[in-house]
Design an enzyme around this catalytic site. Structure first.
Site, PDB file in Angstrom:
ATOM      1  N   THR A 192       0.851  -1.192   0.000  1.00 43.29           N
ATOM      2  CA  THR A 192       0.000   0.000   0.000  1.00 43.29           C
ATOM      3  C   THR A 192       0.886   1.240   0.000  1.00 43.29           C
ATOM      4  OG1 THR A 192      -1.792  -1.111   1.184  1.00 43.29           O
ATOM      5  CG2 THR A 192      -1.804   1.289   1.198  1.00 43.29           C
ATOM      6  N   PHE A 194       1.138   5.236   0.669  1.00 41.45           N
ATOM      7  CA  PHE A 194       0.512   6.292   1.454  1.00 41.45           C
ATOM      8  C   PHE A 194       1.107   7.640   1.071  1.00 41.45           C
ATOM      9  CE2 PHE A 194       0.015   2.436   3.825  1.00 41.45           C
ATOM     10  CZ  PHE A 194      -1.173   2.557   4.531  1.00 41.45           C
TER      11      PHE A 194
END
Length: 312
Positions: A192, A194
């Protein structure tokens, strides 16, 4: 003793001043976003928020100094809500951080996998563990976030003995749950990305790899108009690492046929792009200058260092 997530109503509270950097994230303690905030700003004071919107507002209202929010996942794709919020708010992207996601199956202590009848978690986490959950033959139920699922089970241990959660090992530790199985995601390379957000932009440099995020709309959407806009970067040897289109909320439809029958309508779009160049680089400046010739709207969301750290 764990902090309660901020809600929209909490944002009317006066900010607490101190020397420790306060970093807002969406979720409850134990969420992957909390881990990303600590990776981005080691030693920070993480501030949990109920919604992405609350995290943006916490920074704007000086309740937090930074926000760290997910923007895309290697399995689940883009987090569209945060693209829309980037445009709605005036925060600046000042960095990025990539986090490896390791999903675990959690349950009340003493419960075995064979006793589980359902598993709860964030919809993305459930989708990323499809094979494991299918093998277990359990029902799936969506909740707000992964750590929130673990917290819910911990708060209702007797009523939820037949319920498991997909969350991090840190969430298991925080909420006193057992880890029944580790790394249950379907793909090993579950990453992921960010974004780190602040009230003020940083000064772009050229002494290290930088990335610049831009959003623009086209003045006239015709054959080849998007190609012409993006060619401004290709002609200067600037690599695009990301392109995302989102419908314009205020103008979702446009009439392209004035006849009374069979009127055709289609969406008008904004385009979000990430380019591997710093705004201190003349190539990027000239490329955006050329893009303005085709754009009805153009905004630089941030020019920031690329995350070059190895991911374990």
């Amino acid at each position: 003793t764990l902090p309660r997530p901020l809600s929209i109503q909490d944002l009317a509270m006066p900010p607490a001043h101190g020397s420790q950097l306060r970093v807002a994230y969406q979720g409850v303690p134990g969420a992957y976003s909390e881990s990303a905030a600590s990776k981005a700003y080691p030693g920070c004071d993480p501030v949990p928020c109920e919604q992405f919107e609350a995290a943006f507002q916490a920074v704007e209202l000086w309740i937090a100094d930074r926000a760290v929010l997910p923007i895309e996942n290697s399995l689940g794709g883009s987090i569209h809500r945060n693209y829309d919020l980037l445009l709605r708010h005036r925060l600046h992207i000042v960095g990025e951080v990539q986090l490896a996601v390791h999903h675990c199956l959690l349950a009340v202590p003493g419960v075995r996998k064979e006793e589980l009848h359902r598993v709860i978690s964030h919809p993305q986490a459930l989708a990323q563990c499809e094979n494991t959950l299918t093998r277990l033959g359990v029902a799936r139920e969506s909740v707000e976030d992964t750590a929130g699922a673990a917290q819910l089970i911990a708060q209702n241990p007797l009523a939820m003995r037949d319920t498991g959660a997909v969350a991090s090992s840190r969430a298991a530790e925080l909420y006193g749950l057992d880890v029944l199985e580790e790394d249950i995601q379907d793909e090993e390379g579950n990453m992921t990305r960010f974004l780190m957000l602040a009230r003020e932009p940083i000064i772009p440099r050229t002494d290290r790899p930088f990335k610049t995020s831009v959003v623009f709309g086209l003045e006239e959407e015709s054959a080849g108009s998007l190609f012409k806009a993006l060619s401004a970067f290709a002609l200067r040897g600037i690599n695009l690492t990301k392109i995302e289109s989102r419908p314009q909320r205020k103008r979702p439809l446009r009439v392209v046929d004035d006849s009374n029958h069979g009127t055709a309508k289609y969406f008008e779009y904004l385009f979000y792009i990430d380019l591997e160049a710093s705004m201190a680089d003349p190539r990027a400046q000239n490329a955006l200058g050329q893009l303005q010739e085709f754009a009805s709207f153009l905004r630089v969301l941030g020019s920031y260092p690329m995350d070059m750290t190895p991911v374990s």
